[in-house]
Design a protein around this motif. Sequence first.
Motif, short mmCIF file in Angstrom:
data_model
loop_
_atom_site.label_atom_id
_atom_site.label_comp_id
_atom_site.label_asym_id
_atom_site.label_seq_id
_atom_site.Cartn_x
_atom_site.Cartn_y
_atom_site.Cartn_z
N VAL A 89 53.36 19.11 34.86
CA VAL A 89 52.69 20.40 34.63
C VAL A 89 52.55 20.66 33.14
O VAL A 89 51.49 21.10 32.66
CB VAL A 89 53.48 21.54 35.31
N LEU A 90 53.62 20.38 32.37
CA LEU A 90 53.60 20.61 30.94
C LEU A 90 52.54 19.77 30.25
O LEU A 90 51.76 20.26 29.43
CB LEU A 90 54.98 20.30 30.34
N PHE A 91 52.48 18.47 30.58
CA PHE A 91 51.51 17.59 29.94
C PHE A 91 50.07 18.00 30.29
O PHE A 91 49.16 17.86 29.47
CB PHE A 91 51.75 16.13 30.34
N SER A 92 49.86 18.50 31.49
CA SER A 92 48.52 18.94 31.87
C SER A 92 48.12 20.18 31.07
O SER A 92 46.94 20.38 30.75
CB SER A 92 48.46 19.23 33.37
N TYR A 101 42.46 17.10 20.69
CA TYR A 101 43.56 16.21 20.39
C TYR A 101 44.06 15.63 21.71
O TYR A 101 43.76 16.15 22.79
CB TYR A 101 44.72 16.95 19.69
N THR A 102 44.81 14.56 21.64
CA THR A 102 45.40 13.95 22.82
C THR A 102 46.85 13.60 22.53
O THR A 102 47.14 12.96 21.52
CB THR A 102 44.66 12.66 23.25
N LEU A 103 47.74 14.06 23.39
CA LEU A 103 49.14 13.71 23.25
C LEU A 103 49.43 12.51 24.15
O LEU A 103 49.28 12.58 25.36
CB LEU A 103 50.04 14.89 23.66
N SER A 104 49.81 11.40 23.54
CA SER A 104 50.10 10.18 24.29
C SER A 104 51.59 9.93 24.27
O SER A 104 52.20 9.85 23.21
CB SER A 104 49.36 8.98 23.69
N ARG A 289 54.37 22.52 17.25
CA ARG A 289 54.55 22.90 18.63
C ARG A 289 53.23 23.26 19.30
O ARG A 289 52.26 23.63 18.63
CB ARG A 289 55.54 24.05 18.76
N HIS A 290 53.24 23.15 20.62
CA HIS A 290 52.10 23.55 21.43
C HIS A 290 52.18 25.06 21.60
O HIS A 290 53.18 25.60 22.08
CB HIS A 290 52.15 22.85 22.79
N THR A 291 51.14 25.77 21.16
CA THR A 291 51.19 27.22 21.06
C THR A 291 51.40 27.90 22.40
O THR A 291 52.22 28.81 22.53
CB THR A 291 49.89 27.76 20.42
N HIS A 292 50.69 27.48 23.44
CA HIS A 292 50.74 28.16 24.73
C HIS A 292 52.09 28.03 25.41
O HIS A 292 52.61 29.00 25.98
CB HIS A 292 49.64 27.63 25.65
N THR A 293 52.69 26.84 25.35
CA THR A 293 53.96 26.61 26.04
C THR A 293 55.18 26.68 25.13
O THR A 293 56.31 26.62 25.60
CB THR A 293 53.95 25.22 26.72
N ASN A 294 54.95 26.79 23.82
CA ASN A 294 56.03 26.80 22.83
C ASN A 294 56.86 25.52 22.86
O ASN A 294 58.04 25.52 22.48
CB ASN A 294 56.95 28.02 23.03
N THR A 295 56.27 24.43 23.31
CA THR A 295 56.95 23.15 23.35
C THR A 295 56.93 22.49 21.97
O THR A 295 55.88 22.39 21.35
CB THR A 295 56.28 22.20 24.36
#
Length: 305
Positions: A89-92, A101-104, A289-295
Amino acid sequence: MGSLGTANVEFCLDVFKELNSNNTGDNIFFSPLSLLYAVSMVLLGARGETAEQLEKVLHFSHTVDSLKPGFKDSPKCSQAGRIHSEFGVLFSQINQPDSNYTLSIANRLYGTKTMAFHQGKNVTVEMMYQIGTFKLAFVKEPQMQVLELPYVNNKLSMIILLPVGTANVKQIEKQLNSGTFHEWTSSSNMMEREVEVHLPRFKLEIKCELNSLLKSLGVTDIFNQVKADLSGMSPTKGLYLSKVIHKSYLDVSEEGTEAAAATGDSIAVKSLPMRAQFKANHPFLFFIRHTHTNTILFCGKLASP
């Protein structure tokens, strides 16, 4: 923050502190999300004490405690499966179709190494300069500025913890934990205002073995051919983890960030009309960090560009 998000921050800071204690004064850079995901893949096949050590170090014990009644008593593979479902779910969410961008994440264990520098010596560094409206906080103890630089479309951002006044980066490191990190970067602290930013161009490309680091954190059995229990992967005895290799790359330049346009009625900008100065001409900590998920995707310290 969800259970996986909590594990991400806790594990990130644990790894950072361990790397920092062994490499005082050096550059540090790694991807906590990549390392968390890679090691959790091993958890899928781990059983017994081996699995318990992994869960504790990865901070997945909090995740298990948050399961609905009856689920936490299910087999370890089901618990690990739920965790990997959360990863999916997080990666999606991170890799949205409209993202530029693409996180691999590779199915290997990747980590960090340090870059040597000459402590106590001044070096000439090419600095980037821009004026824009950014989120900025001033922390009194330890004295620091906290700046958030958004990447294109505000999908990702870089958070910089910069010591100011009489403070130094060691004081920030000493007080850094999940609680202080959330406090320093909270929306109640970060105010939008016009900032004049001076930031060095820098590249970090790091690759190293992390066996000793994970052992220091408490993951020991999985590296021992006799004690490792990976019976969830194979009934063959003697299966163990030989190496954990982590690799990360970062290139910070003008093209990598852009100023965020102020939107709505920003009280902070009105009440703080003077342009703030942010000059990163000495060691600082940074988090991407990823803004929406704060990851937290990447974490590091720039001691010398």
